[in-house]
Scaffold this motif. Sequence first.
Motif, mmCIF file in Angstrom:
data_model
loop_
_atom_site.group_PDB
_atom_site.id
_atom_site.type_symbol
_atom_site.label_atom_id
_atom_site.label_comp_id
_atom_site.label_asym_id
_atom_site.label_seq_id
_atom_site.Cartn_x
_atom_site.Cartn_y
_atom_site.Cartn_z
ATOM 1 N N UNK A 5 0.818 -1.209 0.000
ATOM 2 C CA UNK A 5 0.000 0.000 0.000
ATOM 3 C C UNK A 5 0.852 1.261 0.000
ATOM 4 N N UNK A 6 1.992 1.244 0.665
ATOM 5 C CA UNK A 6 2.867 2.416 0.703
ATOM 6 C C UNK A 6 3.361 2.780 -0.697
ATOM 7 N N UNK A 7 3.696 1.759 -1.475
ATOM 8 C CA UNK A 7 4.151 2.002 -2.853
ATOM 9 C C UNK A 7 3.016 2.549 -3.710
ATOM 10 N N UNK A 8 1.838 1.991 -3.519
ATOM 11 C CA UNK A 8 0.685 2.466 -4.298
ATOM 12 C C UNK A 8 0.374 3.918 -3.955
ATOM 13 N N UNK A 9 0.455 4.265 -2.685
ATOM 14 C CA UNK A 9 0.202 5.641 -2.262
ATOM 15 C C UNK A 9 1.274 6.566 -2.828
ATOM 16 N N UNK A 11 3.015 6.144 -5.561
ATOM 17 C CA UNK A 11 2.762 6.280 -7.003
ATOM 18 C C UNK A 11 1.607 7.252 -7.251
ATOM 19 N N UNK A 12 0.551 7.116 -6.456
ATOM 20 C CA UNK A 12 -0.605 7.995 -6.616
ATOM 21 C C UNK A 12 -0.215 9.443 -6.328
ATOM 22 N N UNK A 13 0.567 9.669 -5.290
ATOM 23 C CA UNK A 13 0.997 11.021 -4.955
ATOM 24 C C UNK A 13 1.869 11.600 -6.072
ATOM 25 N N UNK A 14 2.766 10.785 -6.621
ATOM 26 C CA UNK A 14 3.611 11.239 -7.733
ATOM 27 C C UNK A 14 2.753 11.570 -8.949
ATOM 28 N N UNK A 15 1.756 10.758 -9.216
ATOM 29 C CA UNK A 15 0.851 10.996 -10.347
ATOM 30 C C UNK A 15 0.069 12.295 -10.136
ATOM 31 N N UNK A 16 -0.404 12.513 -8.919
ATOM 32 C CA UNK A 16 -1.142 13.745 -8.626
ATOM 33 C C UNK A 16 -0.246 14.972 -8.792
ATOM 34 N N UNK A 17 0.993 14.890 -8.377
ATOM 35 C CA UNK A 17 1.940 15.998 -8.565
ATOM 36 C C UNK A 17 2.173 16.258 -10.051
ATOM 37 N N UNK A 18 2.249 15.171 -10.813
ATOM 38 C CA UNK A 18 2.434 15.288 -12.263
ATOM 39 C C UNK A 18 1.235 15.995 -12.905
ATOM 40 N N UNK A 104 -0.175 4.542 -14.810
ATOM 41 C CA UNK A 104 0.592 3.957 -13.703
ATOM 42 C C UNK A 104 -0.248 3.693 -12.464
ATOM 43 N N UNK A 105 -1.348 4.434 -12.303
ATOM 44 C CA UNK A 105 -2.226 4.248 -11.138
ATOM 45 C C UNK A 105 -3.657 4.089 -11.662
ATOM 46 N N UNK A 106 -4.057 2.839 -11.949
ATOM 47 C CA UNK A 106 -5.374 2.604 -12.553
ATOM 48 C C UNK A 106 -6.547 3.173 -11.759
ATOM 49 N N UNK A 107 -6.383 3.324 -10.454
ATOM 50 C CA UNK A 107 -7.462 3.856 -9.624
ATOM 51 C C UNK A 107 -7.726 5.341 -9.890
#
Length: 157
Positions: A5-9, A11-18, A104-107
């Motif tokens: 879950x830490x990795x998924x979070x 990735x999601x945070x990096x995607x949101x920053x992008x 990268x983050x299907x959700x």
Amino acid sequence: MTEPIEQRIAKAMAELESVKAAVARAEEQLADATATVRSRDRSVEVTVGPQGELAGLKFLDGKHLSMNASQLAASVMEAAGRGRAQMARQVMDLFEPLTRSSATVPELSGVDIDWDRLFGPALRDEDEGARPRRPGDRLRDEILEDTDDGHRGRGRS
């Protein structure tokens, strides 16, 4: 194997920053964006800003001098409508990548933008402007839609 879950979070945070950076870049590009178009009769040129506002108006080659007020107003309105439509299309093209789901983050689904609600008539002006109307089109429309005998004209059932 399921990703922690830490990795998924992360990735999601990096995607949101992008996405946040992409929105900032798009807004920066739009800050000075304009669309300049001429009326179909080539008597008027308008420049439209990123929010569809009229940013410039030129009367070309003195053609406006031989036009009556209604004709000139129609040329200005037609050019302004086409300019707004062109600007709306630029905005849509710029923000379209943000409407796609994340690879990268299907959700994370893309941003859902109601373009018609956002731009309304500007997009309809563009659709109507896809094929220039010819002088006989209005009459042809009338003939096709209504006949003296109460039946629909040719081309309709």
